[in-house]
Design a protein around this motif. Sequence first.
Motif, short mmCIF file in Angstrom:
data_model
loop_
_atom_site.label_atom_id
_atom_site.label_comp_id
_atom_site.label_asym_id
_atom_site.label_seq_id
_atom_site.Cartn_x
_atom_site.Cartn_y
_atom_site.Cartn_z
N PRO A 77 -12.69 0.04 -12.64
CA PRO A 77 -11.88 -0.86 -11.81
C PRO A 77 -11.48 -0.20 -10.50
N LEU A 78 -11.16 -1.01 -9.51
CA LEU A 78 -10.89 -0.50 -8.17
C LEU A 78 -9.73 0.50 -8.17
N GLY A 79 -8.63 0.18 -8.85
CA GLY A 79 -7.48 1.07 -8.84
C GLY A 79 -7.82 2.47 -9.32
N ALA A 80 -8.62 2.55 -10.38
CA ALA A 80 -9.03 3.85 -10.91
C ALA A 80 -10.02 4.53 -9.97
N LEU A 81 -10.89 3.76 -9.34
CA LEU A 81 -11.85 4.34 -8.39
C LEU A 81 -11.15 5.06 -7.25
N LEU A 82 -10.06 4.46 -6.78
CA LEU A 82 -9.38 5.01 -5.60
C LEU A 82 -8.64 6.30 -5.91
N SER A 83 -8.49 6.66 -7.18
CA SER A 83 -7.77 7.90 -7.52
C SER A 83 -8.51 9.14 -7.02
N ILE A 117 0.83 -1.20 0.00
CA ILE A 117 0.00 0.00 0.00
C ILE A 117 0.87 1.26 0.00
N ARG A 118 1.88 1.29 0.86
CA ARG A 118 2.74 2.48 0.91
C ARG A 118 3.46 2.70 -0.42
N ALA A 119 3.93 1.62 -1.02
CA ALA A 119 4.64 1.74 -2.30
C ALA A 119 3.70 2.20 -3.41
N PRO A 122 -6.98 2.28 0.89
CA PRO A 122 -7.36 1.88 2.25
C PRO A 122 -6.78 0.52 2.60
N TRP A 123 -6.52 0.30 3.88
CA TRP A 123 -6.00 -1.00 4.32
C TRP A 123 -7.08 -2.07 4.30
N ALA A 124 -8.37 -1.64 4.32
CA ALA A 124 -9.50 -2.58 4.33
C ALA A 124 -10.63 -1.99 3.50
N LEU A 125 -11.49 -2.87 2.98
CA LEU A 125 -12.69 -2.45 2.27
C LEU A 125 -13.91 -2.98 3.00
N THR A 126 -14.97 -2.18 3.04
CA THR A 126 -16.23 -2.57 3.67
C THR A 126 -17.26 -2.82 2.59
N LEU A 127 -17.80 -4.03 2.56
CA LEU A 127 -18.72 -4.43 1.50
C LEU A 127 -20.10 -4.71 2.08
N ARG A 128 -21.07 -3.89 1.69
CA ARG A 128 -22.46 -4.12 2.09
C ARG A 128 -23.10 -4.97 1.00
N PHE A 166 -11.20 5.75 4.34
CA PHE A 166 -12.22 4.71 4.46
C PHE A 166 -12.93 4.58 3.13
N VAL A 167 -13.06 3.35 2.63
CA VAL A 167 -13.76 3.10 1.37
C VAL A 167 -14.68 1.91 1.54
N GLY A 168 -15.91 2.06 1.12
CA GLY A 168 -16.87 0.97 1.15
C GLY A 168 -17.59 0.85 -0.17
N LEU A 169 -18.36 -0.23 -0.30
CA LEU A 169 -19.20 -0.44 -1.47
C LEU A 169 -20.59 -0.83 -1.02
N LEU A 170 -21.61 -0.21 -1.63
CA LEU A 170 -22.98 -0.65 -1.44
C LEU A 170 -23.23 -1.87 -2.32
N SER A 171 -24.36 -2.52 -2.12
CA SER A 171 -24.60 -3.77 -2.83
C SER A 171 -24.74 -3.60 -4.34
N ASP A 172 -25.03 -2.37 -4.81
CA ASP A 172 -25.13 -2.14 -6.25
C ASP A 172 -23.82 -1.66 -6.86
N GLY A 173 -22.74 -1.62 -6.05
CA GLY A 173 -21.44 -1.21 -6.55
C GLY A 173 -21.09 0.24 -6.27
N THR A 174 -22.02 1.02 -5.72
CA THR A 174 -21.74 2.42 -5.41
C THR A 174 -20.65 2.52 -4.35
N VAL A 175 -19.68 3.40 -4.58
CA VAL A 175 -18.57 3.60 -3.65
C VAL A 175 -19.01 4.54 -2.53
N THR A 176 -18.61 4.25 -1.31
CA THR A 176 -18.90 5.12 -0.18
C THR A 176 -17.60 5.62 0.44
N GLU A 177 -17.69 6.74 1.15
CA GLU A 177 -16.57 7.30 1.90
C GLU A 177 -17.07 7.74 3.27
#
Length: 345
Positions: free
Chosen positions: A330-336, A99-101, A111-117, A302-313
């Motif tokens: 894709p996830l990598g692009a989402l996190l930008s 992650i640091r690199a 984020p170190w963890a993802l929260t998935l609803r 903090f990054v999460g996902l709702l059940s339809d794929g919507t990203v939360t913060e």
Amino acid sequence: MTHAEMNRSMAEAIVRRSLNGIQTDPKRTIRNLVDLGRETASGPLQQKFLGIAQQMLRQKDSPYYALVQDTVRRVDAERLMAFGMNLGWNSLTQGARTIRAEEARRGHNIPWALTLRMARWPGSLTGGDYLRLVLEGMELGIYSYFLLPRDQPSVTRALELASASRDCAFCLLLPREADARLALGSRLVSNNLLVGLDTAAPAWQEQANWLRAKRMPYLLYRHYAAGDVEEILTGVWARQIMPWAGVAALLVAAPDAGDQAGAAVYDYAVESRLRQRYPTLMLDFYRDCLYADRCISGDGCFVGLLSDGTVTEYRGGCETPTDASFRRTPLGALLSRFVKTQQAG
């Protein structure tokens, strides 16, 4: 065998030996294990956490000795090893290094963890979508996942995801309506899973007893709104759950809890840990996730996902949907979109 694999094998051997030692001489074994970890830890999170642990364990009657000993005696050793190594090594050691690199290379937070609803309905993410998400997350160093299913079909999907991703650590917070005995009893529960029981659920005490009998690791959690803060701060909830306490007691802010209530509960959780009030770890879900992320890379995310794929913060004291979606990007692009404001020290 690569250098990383060799290091993991050595760490696993040390932990296995320590688990045996805890049975006969828990205090000495735990102190020696923490001291060894502090000497060999390279990341800031491990150094900070183990330094705090060293200070706490100087208290001879620390309730955390009882917590570790009870966990080692009660939980199946292979489950303890699998979840512990995935969290402690894959996620918070090797994953944190990645992650640091990657943050330094990309210039944004990871984020170190993802929260998935999770939910099972026509517009929800599929099992394949979740597996793709985890695979993309692992490439970025994310090996920890909080799973929050809404119903029994999504509990099954969560179990399938954990079973298909054996290198990751999963914390499954069962919905209030799901009885662990029915939700888990007839299914394969992989060793890399920690189960969370909602203490507002009917018969949660019997469910905790069932998990103990099955030698499965678990934690207890509750959602709280602004009106619940006094009950938490005065220790009423803690006293109610202590006879069944698992590895942690997790406090999850409701969407309408408010930033002031969240700050008060987090202060209570931190003070409870530092003063060692209970033989379990008192945690605030959102703010402790952010704290761990700051320890890893200097900037809480903090990054999460709702059940339809919507990203939360996490913003303004609650988890908030954004206009981004994992369905489209894709996830990598989402996190930008999660721009770094601070660098790791």
